[in-house]
Design a protein around this motif. Sequence first.
Motif, PDB file in Angstrom:
ATOM      1  N   SER A  23       0.827  -1.204   0.000  1.00  0.00           N
ATOM      2  CA  SER A  23       0.000   0.000   0.000  1.00  0.00           C
ATOM      3  C   SER A  23       0.860   1.251   0.000  1.00  0.00           C
ATOM      4  O   SER A  23       2.033   1.239   0.387  1.00  0.00           O
ATOM      5  N   ASP A  24       0.241   2.354  -0.458  1.00  0.00           N
ATOM      6  CA  ASP A  24       0.804   3.682  -0.264  1.00  0.00           C
ATOM      7  C   ASP A  24      -0.292   4.542   0.348  1.00  0.00           C
ATOM      8  O   ASP A  24      -1.257   4.003   0.916  1.00  0.00           O
ATOM      9  N   ALA A  25      -0.183   5.855   0.248  1.00  0.00           N
ATOM     10  CA  ALA A  25      -1.173   6.723   0.898  1.00  0.00           C
ATOM     11  C   ALA A  25      -2.532   6.682   0.209  1.00  0.00           C
ATOM     12  O   ALA A  25      -3.545   7.062   0.800  1.00  0.00           O
ATOM     13  N   ARG A  26      -2.557   6.189  -1.059  1.00  0.00           N
ATOM     14  CA  ARG A  26      -3.795   6.258  -1.841  1.00  0.00           C
ATOM     15  C   ARG A  26      -4.337   4.909  -2.280  1.00  0.00           C
ATOM     16  O   ARG A  26      -5.491   4.794  -2.677  1.00  0.00           O
ATOM     17  N   HIS A  27      -3.501   3.873  -2.250  1.00  0.00           N
ATOM     18  CA  HIS A  27      -3.895   2.586  -2.809  1.00  0.00           C
ATOM     19  C   HIS A  27      -3.488   1.448  -1.884  1.00  0.00           C
ATOM     20  O   HIS A  27      -2.567   1.577  -1.086  1.00  0.00           O
ATOM     21  N   SER A  28      -4.164   0.325  -2.055  1.00  0.00           N
ATOM     22  CA  SER A  28      -3.790  -0.898  -1.342  1.00  0.00           C
ATOM     23  C   SER A  28      -4.183  -2.089  -2.208  1.00  0.00           C
ATOM     24  O   SER A  28      -5.230  -2.082  -2.862  1.00  0.00           O
ATOM     25  N   ALA A  29      -3.312  -3.093  -2.233  1.00  0.00           N
ATOM     26  CA  ALA A  29      -3.598  -4.314  -2.988  1.00  0.00           C
ATOM     27  C   ALA A  29      -3.253  -5.514  -2.132  1.00  0.00           C
ATOM     28  O   ALA A  29      -2.324  -5.472  -1.321  1.00  0.00           O
ATOM     29  N   SER A  30      -3.985  -6.580  -2.313  1.00  0.00           N
ATOM     30  CA  SER A  30      -3.770  -7.805  -1.560  1.00  0.00           C
ATOM     31  C   SER A  30      -2.645  -8.618  -2.189  1.00  0.00           C
ATOM     32  O   SER A  30      -2.698  -8.965  -3.378  1.00  0.00           O
ATOM     33  N   LEU A  31      -1.618  -8.927  -1.413  1.00  0.00           N
ATOM     34  CA  LEU A  31      -0.555  -9.792  -1.901  1.00  0.00           C
ATOM     35  C   LEU A  31      -0.994 -11.254  -1.927  1.00  0.00           C
ATOM     36  O   LEU A  31      -0.297 -12.101  -2.481  1.00  0.00           O
ATOM     37  N   THR A  32      -2.120 -11.531  -1.334  1.00  0.00           N
ATOM     38  CA  THR A  32      -2.686 -12.884  -1.393  1.00  0.00           C
ATOM     39  C   THR A  32      -3.368 -13.114  -2.735  1.00  0.00           C
ATOM     40  O   THR A  32      -3.250 -14.176  -3.335  1.00  0.00           O
ATOM     41  N   ASP A  33      -4.075 -12.090  -3.234  1.00  0.00           N
ATOM     42  CA  ASP A  33      -4.881 -12.230  -4.446  1.00  0.00           C
ATOM     43  C   ASP A  33      -4.165 -11.794  -5.720  1.00  0.00           C
ATOM     44  O   ASP A  33      -4.608 -12.107  -6.821  1.00  0.00           O
ATOM     45  N   ILE A  34      -3.028 -11.080  -5.584  1.00  0.00           N
ATOM     46  CA  ILE A  34      -2.458 -10.373  -6.726  1.00  0.00           C
ATOM     47  C   ILE A  34      -1.952 -11.312  -7.822  1.00  0.00           C
ATOM     48  O   ILE A  34      -1.890 -10.937  -8.999  1.00  0.00           O
TER      49      ILE A  34
END
Length: 461
Positions: A23-34
């Motif tokens: 994640s950063d200040a504006r986004h987040s992504a799942s490392l499980t689903d990516i």
Amino acid sequence: MSPREIFALRDYLDPGLGGRTISDARHSASLTDIAGQTCLKGRLAELSGRSVLLAVTSQFLTGLVMLEIDGIARRMLLCPPDLNADHLQAIVEDAEIDAVVTDQPERFAGFGIALVVTSGEELEAGPRARTERATEWLMLTSGTLGLPKIVGHTLEGLTGAIAADTPARGVRPIWATFYDIRRYGGLQIFLRAVIGGGSLVLSEPGEALSNHVARLDEKAVTHISGTPSHWRKLLMSGAASAFSPKYVRLSGEIADQAVLDGLQQAFPDASIGHAYASTEAGVGFAVNDGLEGFPASMIGTNRDGVEMKVVDGCLQIRSRRAAHAYVGRHAAALTDGDGFVDTGDMVELRGDRYHFVGRRGGIINIGGLKVHPEEIEAVINRHDSVRMSRVKARKSPITGAIVVADVVLADGSDASRGDEIKTGIIADCRAHLAPHKVPAMIKFVDKLDITAAGKLARSDA
């Protein structure tokens, strides 16, 4: 190379490890689903076997693309955000770039690159890619005003210092770094998060330090890295009290005793460690005993595939973690005939410990005598009223040059005691340094500039 020897980052994205994010200040992504998602709009297959320039705006998107194209592209060159645009064409030619992944396709019009793939920060569902090859990772050196060198790594070498026999058990680390992940120091933290089963919180350009630290605290960051200059900046900001990591790591510059002690005071429950690493030599070693320098016993022995020696006061390293070559039409040899990388970092043996004293190329000349600015700064920084300093040479009509120092006072220091503080600093320098190294002038400043790589900006007056 047999198929079982080929591995890529996606192979560490265990679907059984839930709750992992980047994640950063504006986004987040799942490392499980990516692993079952794409940011390349279905164009990954077009990058197969190509030499790819990864030139996107944000660290977040950089991380997504690295995870997607590693093991697919023949080679991948990470483009840092501060790269001089005048150098880009030469770098493209030297790295034999035939494809670019970017979120600014118009930037590469006229470069003669065969394939331009536009990426986006919105992930879409896609098939899980199969690892095809061992991608060569290319990075650019920092700290030079000229054309940066292109350094070639393998993923195996880049991850050689990361303990990753099995996914982390119990509470998994949540990593953060003040570095940009397109530089070697930041990439190491990105890899530690991915391979070690953890999460990663990225820095955001232009974000106020207090807001950044608040976000680190909100994300419950446990492990964090940066240069000593990054950490001095944090200590000066007063924001450290809002943050309580379990492990603090320093690298990229000399970690003097003052900054190590300052961090131990600010984070009494944390383990404070400093590591030696460079883009060419890889990760050499880590020191976790709270002391500056490193034990002399590390020299002349093979420790986890890393050997070190000192030649004419300069540290040299032979390691499985080192880069394998400089890349380009006129690339020089990266190692000597015995496989050692000349780091350019000067060390001095004091008792049973080696201390870093500065860069071979950073020496200033004072009346014909050689001076390492970092050695003087380490003494100045020990003063109770000093947070950080920068030493440089200034022209003198009498001696040719004199040593001068810009000093940032520590929080709570009484500026009205300026003369007294200067007198104390000079006394400390006279007690620990040769006469020609003692500053002739000390100037108090509000701040010192830090480069994009997180290091103290240096230029002679």
